[in-house]
Design a protein around this motif. Sequence first.
Motif, PDB file in Angstrom:
ATOM      1  N   ILE A   1       0.817  -1.018  -0.093  1.00  0.00           N
ATOM      2  CA  ILE A   1       0.059   0.059   0.116  1.00  0.00           C
ATOM      3  C   ILE A   1       0.739   1.210  -0.037  1.00  0.00           C
ATOM      4  CG2 ILE A   1      -1.419   1.493   1.446  1.00  0.00           C
ATOM      5  CD1 ILE A   1      -3.185  -1.325   2.215  1.00  0.00           C
ATOM      6  N   PRO A   2       1.988   1.363   0.749  1.00  0.00           N
ATOM      7  CA  PRO A   2       2.641   2.555   0.786  1.00  0.00           C
ATOM      8  C   PRO A   2       3.531   2.920  -0.457  1.00  0.00           C
ATOM      9  CG  PRO A   2       3.226   1.293   2.890  1.00  0.00           C
ATOM     10  CD  PRO A   2       2.295   0.478   1.955  1.00  0.00           C
ATOM     11  N   GLU A   3       3.714   1.765  -0.959  1.00  0.00           N
ATOM     12  CA  GLU A   3       4.435   2.039  -2.454  1.00  0.00           C
ATOM     13  C   GLU A   3       3.501   2.587  -3.403  1.00  0.00           C
ATOM     14  OE1 GLU A   3       6.112  -0.904  -6.035  1.00  0.00           O
ATOM     15  OE2 GLU A   3       5.957  -1.891  -3.814  1.00  0.00           O
ATOM     16  N   HIS A   4       2.253   1.844  -3.406  1.00  0.00           N
ATOM     17  CA  HIS A   4       1.381   2.392  -4.524  1.00  0.00           C
ATOM     18  C   HIS A   4       0.892   3.767  -4.298  1.00  0.00           C
ATOM     19  CE1 HIS A   4       1.391  -1.504  -6.700  1.00  0.00           C
ATOM     20  NE2 HIS A   4       0.944  -2.010  -5.573  1.00  0.00           N
ATOM     21  N   ALA A   5       0.739   4.112  -2.923  1.00  0.00           N
ATOM     22  CA  ALA A   5       0.382   5.512  -2.449  1.00  0.00           C
ATOM     23  C   ALA A   5       1.317   6.483  -2.897  1.00  0.00           C
ATOM     24  CB  ALA A   5       0.061   5.490  -1.255  1.00  0.00           C
ATOM     25  N   ALA A   6       2.508   6.052  -2.751  1.00  0.00           N
ATOM     26  CA  ALA A   6       3.820   6.973  -3.229  1.00  0.00           C
ATOM     27  C   ALA A   6       3.756   7.406  -4.721  1.00  0.00           C
ATOM     28  CB  ALA A   6       5.051   6.584  -2.809  1.00  0.00           C
ATOM     29  N   GLU A   7       3.550   6.213  -5.601  1.00  0.00           N
ATOM     30  CA  GLU A   7       3.202   6.306  -6.902  1.00  0.00           C
ATOM     31  C   GLU A   7       2.052   7.419  -7.386  1.00  0.00           C
ATOM     32  OE1 GLU A   7       2.624   2.675  -9.046  1.00  0.00           O
ATOM     33  OE2 GLU A   7       4.596   1.871  -8.426  1.00  0.00           O
ATOM     34  N   LEU A   8       0.830   6.977  -6.635  1.00  0.00           N
ATOM     35  CA  LEU A   8      -0.066   8.263  -6.945  1.00  0.00           C
ATOM     36  C   LEU A   8       0.000   9.520  -6.469  1.00  0.00           C
ATOM     37  CD1 LEU A   8      -3.349   6.211  -5.720  1.00  0.00           C
ATOM     38  CD2 LEU A   8      -2.781   7.025  -7.961  1.00  0.00           C
TER      39      LEU A   8
ATOM     40  N   ARG B   1      -4.066  -3.691   8.502  1.00  0.00           N
ATOM     41  CA  ARG B   1      -3.929  -2.878   9.661  1.00  0.00           C
ATOM     42  C   ARG B   1      -5.393  -3.052  10.382  1.00  0.00           C
ATOM     43  NH1 ARG B   1       0.392   0.050  10.341  1.00  0.00           N
ATOM     44  NH2 ARG B   1      -0.857   1.368  11.816  1.00  0.00           N
ATOM     45  N   PRO B   2      -5.654  -4.257  10.912  1.00  0.00           N
ATOM     46  CA  PRO B   2      -7.080  -4.585  11.696  1.00  0.00           C
ATOM     47  C   PRO B   2      -7.008  -3.585  13.083  1.00  0.00           C
ATOM     48  CG  PRO B   2      -5.734  -6.267  12.107  1.00  0.00           C
ATOM     49  CD  PRO B   2      -4.972  -5.595  10.976  1.00  0.00           C
ATOM     50  N   PHE B   3      -7.877  -3.325  13.367  1.00  0.00           N
ATOM     51  CA  PHE B   3      -8.118  -2.831  14.891  1.00  0.00           C
ATOM     52  C   PHE B   3      -7.944  -3.749  15.747  1.00  0.00           C
ATOM     53  CE2 PHE B   3     -10.745   0.612  12.216  1.00  0.00           C
ATOM     54  CZ  PHE B   3      -9.647   1.312  12.437  1.00  0.00           C
ATOM     55  N   PRO B   4      -7.473  -3.452  16.934  1.00  0.00           N
ATOM     56  CA  PRO B   4      -7.519  -4.332  18.029  1.00  0.00           C
ATOM     57  C   PRO B   4      -8.757  -5.021  18.327  1.00  0.00           C
ATOM     58  CG  PRO B   4      -6.078  -2.647  18.397  1.00  0.00           C
ATOM     59  CD  PRO B   4      -6.858  -2.079  17.283  1.00  0.00           C
ATOM     60  N   PRO B   5      -9.096  -6.213  18.444  1.00  0.00           N
ATOM     61  CA  PRO B   5     -10.405  -6.409  18.652  1.00  0.00           C
ATOM     62  C   PRO B   5     -11.075  -6.202  19.962  1.00  0.00           C
ATOM     63  CG  PRO B   5      -8.877  -8.457  18.971  1.00  0.00           C
ATOM     64  CD  PRO B   5      -8.294  -7.228  18.581  1.00  0.00           C
TER      65      PRO B   5
ATOM     66  N   VAL C   1       0.898   6.515   8.764  1.00  0.00           N
ATOM     67  CA  VAL C   1       1.843   5.272   8.655  1.00  0.00           C
ATOM     68  C   VAL C   1       1.930   4.932   7.203  1.00  0.00           C
ATOM     69  CG1 VAL C   1       2.161   2.841   9.098  1.00  0.00           C
ATOM     70  CG2 VAL C   1       1.683   4.421  10.806  1.00  0.00           C
ATOM     71  N   LEU C   2       0.930   4.756   6.458  1.00  0.00           N
ATOM     72  CA  LEU C   2       0.788   4.454   5.397  1.00  0.00           C
ATOM     73  C   LEU C   2       1.220   5.592   4.207  1.00  0.00           C
ATOM     74  CD1 LEU C   2      -2.367   2.305   5.319  1.00  0.00           C
ATOM     75  CD2 LEU C   2      -0.228   1.347   5.283  1.00  0.00           C
TER      76      LEU C   2
ATOM     77  N   ALA D   1       5.548   9.771   2.127  1.00  0.00           N
ATOM     78  CA  ALA D   1       5.589  10.023   0.394  1.00  0.00           C
ATOM     79  C   ALA D   1       4.910  11.321   0.354  1.00  0.00           C
ATOM     80  CB  ALA D   1       4.651   9.024  -0.151  1.00  0.00           C
ATOM     81  N   LEU D   2       3.983  11.514   1.066  1.00  0.00           N
ATOM     82  CA  LEU D   2       3.081  12.731   1.036  1.00  0.00           C
ATOM     83  C   LEU D   2       4.142  14.015   1.371  1.00  0.00           C
ATOM     84  CD1 LEU D   2       0.882  14.553   0.115  1.00  0.00           C
ATOM     85  CD2 LEU D   2       0.020  14.762   2.586  1.00  0.00           C
ATOM     86  N   ASN D   3       4.586  13.775   2.503  1.00  0.00           N
ATOM     87  CA  ASN D   3       5.414  14.918   3.106  1.00  0.00           C
ATOM     88  C   ASN D   3       6.939  15.137   2.375  1.00  0.00           C
ATOM     89  OD1 ASN D   3       3.587  15.980   4.737  1.00  0.00           O
ATOM     90  ND2 ASN D   3       4.274  14.382   6.509  1.00  0.00           N
ATOM     91  N   ARG D   4       7.382  13.947   1.977  1.00  0.00           N
ATOM     92  CA  ARG D   4       8.574  14.050   0.872  1.00  0.00           C
ATOM     93  C   ARG D   4       8.273  14.837  -0.326  1.00  0.00           C
ATOM     94  NH1 ARG D   4       9.223   9.106   0.175  1.00  0.00           N
ATOM     95  NH2 ARG D   4       8.654   8.809  -2.013  1.00  0.00           N
TER      96      ARG D   4
END
Length: 401
Positions: free
Chosen positions: A70-77, A141-145, A163-164, A168-171
């Motif tokens: 997810i972070p990699e694809h987000a960085a691309e977008l 990244r599920p929430f704690p049950p 985290v995700l 990438a955004l701030n860079r």
Amino acid sequence: MRVFLSTYGSRGDVEPVLALALELQRSGAEVTVCAPPDFAGLLAGFGVPMVPLGRSAEALTKAAPPPSSIPEHAAELIAAQFEVVSEAASGYDVLVATGMVPAAAGALSVAELLGLRSVSVTFQQLTLPSPTHRPLAFPGRPFPPDVTDSRTLWDLDAESNNVLFAEALNRRRTKHGLLPVDNIRDYVIGDQPWLATDPLLDPWQESTAFDVVQTGAWILPDQRPLPDDLAEFLAAGDAPVFVGFGSMPMHSSADAARVAIEAVRAQGRRTILRRGWANLALIDDQDDCFAVDEINQQKLFGHVAAVVHHGGAGTTMTTTRAGTPQVVVPQAADQPYWAGRVAELGIGAAHDGPALTFESPSAALETALAPATGVRAKEVAGLIRTDGTAVAAKLLLDGSR
């Protein structure tokens, strides 16, 4: 006025934006849409200029990459937003951002960079913090049950977004002279987000955190006639049941098609099967089933006995407006929410989970095909607003938020 509309996602993310674009054009505005390359043909067919962004949304969905990517694809977008939108939106008056969080964050950052007025829009309320509902958990990244407190869950949601997507955004923001963002989710939402949904189907309860503007759903009018062979199939017998899961890949598509068709047959009904991104296929050569690809669902849904679908916001809205009972088989994201709303309104049935078994759709179809459900579905259809794009266009053109 020049309006730049930016989105990234499936057809459910693009079609409402196209609806707004057409309304803005009718009002005399100059409009450009930025969207995945998959939808170039769709926008060209309506005469709306488009700037393609990123990889094919369909290919990415079908590839089903692991949550760790997810972070990699987000960085691309985000990179694509800065590279493409910063040039394409230059000289515009306002930027409207919707779609996936990283894409929206990138678009809003570009608007900030260019000094443009911006509006953030969502097509379902589950991304807006509220004590009345839980946030959607990100894959992997599920929430704690054991955590049920609403405030804690929304704090965890903000943490997941950071985290995700934050690095990438701030860079990119820092590279272009913008200050870093501490809370990605709240940056995307802003202090006055727009909720482009119908207030009956998706009622928003006031929040003290921000001032939500609920415009009503953005509906793209579809005037295309039904194909002759489909019209002949409809006329050849009783109203069939439509089965289609839109942009959902349906990991066991062969089983899903078989189970759905057999369940419909058990109710004494014929089936119209939409292939969709799952590539659903007919299971035999009997004449009680008909397969379609892209189709005018607004027109078709008025001629079927029920609609079995995945619960995307757009399909749920189209079925509700048609006054046709529905069975929602939610697969991911906001779809369980829409399934719940369908059941609560009494206009259909919510299937329990994403996996189809013969018994489960059969029981749901019995509910949907009951006469009382049909009556209620028609009642609710008459209460659905149809002025969402007009409301949104007026707000944009008047300079209101």
